[in-house]
Design a protein around this motif. Structure first.
Motif, PDB file in Angstrom:
ATOM      1  N   ILE A   1       0.757 -10.103  -0.349  1.00  0.00           N
ATOM      2  CA  ILE A   1       1.566  -9.003   0.197  1.00  0.00           C
ATOM      3  C   ILE A   1       0.837  -7.672   0.000  1.00  0.00           C
ATOM      4  O   ILE A   1       0.372  -7.369  -1.096  1.00  0.00           O
ATOM      5  N   GLU A   2       0.763  -6.900   1.093  1.00  0.00           N
ATOM      6  CA  GLU A   2       0.136  -5.572   1.071  1.00  0.00           C
ATOM      7  C   GLU A   2       1.246  -4.530   0.934  1.00  0.00           C
ATOM      8  O   GLU A   2       1.971  -4.273   1.888  1.00  0.00           O
ATOM      9  N   GLN A   3       1.382  -3.951  -0.228  1.00  0.00           N
ATOM     10  CA  GLN A   3       2.459  -2.976  -0.473  1.00  0.00           C
ATOM     11  C   GLN A   3       1.960  -1.564  -0.208  1.00  0.00           C
ATOM     12  O   GLN A   3       1.139  -1.036  -0.966  1.00  0.00           O
TER      13      GLN A   3
ATOM     14  N   TRP B   1      -0.761   5.160   0.011  1.00  0.00           N
ATOM     15  CA  TRP B   1      -1.688   4.194  -0.570  1.00  0.00           C
ATOM     16  C   TRP B   1      -1.153   2.788  -0.401  1.00  0.00           C
ATOM     17  O   TRP B   1       0.007   2.595  -0.016  1.00  0.00           O
ATOM     18  N   GLU B   2      -1.986   1.817  -0.754  1.00  0.00           N
ATOM     19  CA  GLU B   2      -1.585   0.405  -0.688  1.00  0.00           C
ATOM     20  C   GLU B   2      -2.175  -0.344  -1.884  1.00  0.00           C
ATOM     21  O   GLU B   2      -3.274  -0.042  -2.331  1.00  0.00           O
ATOM     22  N   PHE B   3      -1.415  -1.316  -2.390  1.00  0.00           N
ATOM     23  CA  PHE B   3      -2.009  -2.323  -3.280  1.00  0.00           C
ATOM     24  C   PHE B   3      -1.614  -3.682  -2.756  1.00  0.00           C
ATOM     25  O   PHE B   3      -0.622  -3.826  -2.026  1.00  0.00           O
ATOM     26  N   GLN B   4      -2.397  -4.697  -3.085  1.00  0.00           N
ATOM     27  CA  GLN B   4      -2.105  -6.055  -2.629  1.00  0.00           C
ATOM     28  C   GLN B   4      -1.896  -6.978  -3.820  1.00  0.00           C
ATOM     29  O   GLN B   4      -2.613  -6.909  -4.806  1.00  0.00           O
ATOM     30  N   ILE B   5      -0.880  -7.840  -3.705  1.00  0.00           N
ATOM     31  CA  ILE B   5      -0.609  -8.878  -4.704  1.00  0.00           C
ATOM     32  C   ILE B   5      -0.777 -10.243  -4.043  1.00  0.00           C
ATOM     33  O   ILE B   5      -0.243 -10.473  -2.961  1.00  0.00           O
TER      34      ILE B   5
ATOM     35  N   ILE C   1      -6.749  -2.392  -3.767  1.00  0.00           N
ATOM     36  CA  ILE C   1      -6.047  -1.134  -3.464  1.00  0.00           C
ATOM     37  C   ILE C   1      -6.820  -0.412  -2.358  1.00  0.00           C
ATOM     38  O   ILE C   1      -8.026  -0.620  -2.206  1.00  0.00           O
ATOM     39  N   ASN C   2      -6.127   0.417  -1.580  1.00  0.00           N
ATOM     40  CA  ASN C   2      -6.832   1.331  -0.666  1.00  0.00           C
ATOM     41  C   ASN C   2      -5.961   2.526  -0.313  1.00  0.00           C
ATOM     42  O   ASN C   2      -4.734   2.451  -0.337  1.00  0.00           O
ATOM     43  N   ALA C   3      -6.642   3.642   0.016  1.00  0.00           N
ATOM     44  CA  ALA C   3      -5.940   4.807   0.554  1.00  0.00           C
ATOM     45  C   ALA C   3      -5.534   4.500   1.990  1.00  0.00           C
ATOM     46  O   ALA C   3      -6.260   3.828   2.719  1.00  0.00           O
TER      47      ALA C   3
HETATM   48 MN    MN Z   1      -4.270  -3.976   3.819  1.00  0.00          MN
END
Ligand code: MN
Ligand code: ADP
Ligand code: MN
Ligand code: MN
Length: 334
Positions: free
Chosen positions: A109-111, A178-182, A169-171
């Motif tokens: 999941i990309e949050q 921003w985004e983080f992925q789990i 993570i990415n901006a």
């Molecule tokens: Mn992404």
């Protein structure tokens, strides 16, 4: 040795629930975490006359903020007769996950989320007005384009210290976003880790004087919304392209039910602009960031892999989204 155990749960606020937590002091590292309780009349989960709700620990990890042997304890909410509370979406997922466990579903999941300082997104001028148009911010570098990186780094480190399955993570496209992925992880694991990662984000934000919102459309106009793209595979999809296509088509047949449960305010985000497909028109395609469901190009090349459901909002409940995806796709693939 005294242990601080931070019990975390999801409340009954509508239309989008909030995270709550409180601390229990334990005399030693527990072999089994005790059940606990709270005042449900203060969280939209019970009437004042019968206010007790039960917290049942379901996932725990080291507390990266307090350090030492201190713990974070994610809990399900139960009624006092020990049946799942109506706001307890995890219990419903657990049943579906067990039913289809033999298909080995996995999720990444990309949050996406947005940082706010006061009433404005971080990076938006205090004096009013707007920053320059979108373009340089996504995965950018440098003080002209990037806002809030110290908080992002602190959150990433905290997730790693807690042992969560964070994978990057990415901006994002809008400044302050921003985004983080789990993942990839099974449905219960990815969702438990996501809720704890969200809690850590809000909590660490306190230390920086920055608030975090999962609002799917935090700024009107020509600014990207915030989603939670949900990448999904089963063992069959990881070995056959036909299975990937079959899953995408199954999602199309139940599009209305999915969209209705993918987060409040989804119509405002899935407009057909800003890398989205319209909320009321289902489509899927290879490499297509304007489709509801994208099949990554590498998956087509490899002839196997996973799909990306691009519709879930940032404010979605991962217990609900993964339950729907497992039941729809695994039923079609069974
Ligand atoms: Mn992404
Ligand atoms: P995007 O190009 O959409 O920004 P990201 O790199 O942010 O993609 O996210 C891709 C996600 O897909 C990652 O979280 C990763 O864990 C997940 N993923 C990769 N392979 C699989 C798979 N086989 N099943 C489910 N999820 C997967
Ligand atoms: Mn993104
Ligand atoms: Mn994506």
């Amino acid at each position: 040795m005294t242990i601080k155990a931070e019990y975390i749960w999801i409340d009954g606020t509508e239309p989008t629930p909030l995270l709550r937590s409180k601390t229990k002091i334990l005399d030693s590292v527990p072999t089994e975490l005790p059940i606990w309780g709270f005042d449900g009349s203060s969280t939209n989960q019970a009437p004042g006359k019968a206010s007790d709700c039960v917290l049942k620990p379901v996932f725990s990890c080291p507390d990266p903020i307090r350090g030492g042997d201190h713990l974070l304890v994610l809990s399900e909410v139960l009624y006092t007769d020990m049946t799942p509370h109506k706001t307890n979406t995890r219990a419903q997922l657990a049943e579906v996950a067990e039913k289809y466990a033999s298909q080995e579903p996995l999720f990444g999941i990309e949050q996406e989320y947005t940082m706010f300082k006061g009433s404005r997104p971080l990076g938006f001028p205090d004096s009013g007005g707007y920053p320059g148009p979108q373009g340089p911010y996504y995965c950018g570098v440098g003080s002209d384009d990037i806002y809030g990186r110290p908080l992002v780094e602190a959150h990433l480190e905290a997730c790693i210290q807690a042992g969560l399955g964070i994978s990057g993570i990415n901006a994002e496209v809008m400044p302050g976003q921003w985004e983080f992925q789990i993942g990839p992880l099974g449905p219960l694991e990815v969702s438990d880790h996501m809720w704890v990662a969200r809690w850590l984000l809000h909590r660490i934000g306190e230390d920086f004087g920055i608030s975090i919102t999962l609002d799917p459309k935090p700024v009107r106009g020509d600014w990207n919304g915030a989603g939670a793209h949900t990448n999904f595979s089963t063992r069959a999809m990881r070995s056959s392209y036909d299975a990937v296509v079959k899953a995408a088509e199954a999602l199309g047949k139940k599009a209305d039910e999915h969209v209705a449960n993918y987060g409040h305010g989804i119509e405002d985000r899935l407009t057909g602009q800003h890398e989205t497909a319209p909320w009321d028109q289902f489509s899927y395609g290879v490499s297509d960031r304007g489709a509801s469901v994208r099949i990554p190009w590498q998956v087509e090349v490899d002839g196997k892999g996973y799909l990306e459901d691009r519709r879930p909002n940032a404010n979605m409940d991962p217990y609900v989204v993964t339950r729907l995806m497992v039941s729809t796709c695994c039923e079609a693939l069974a």
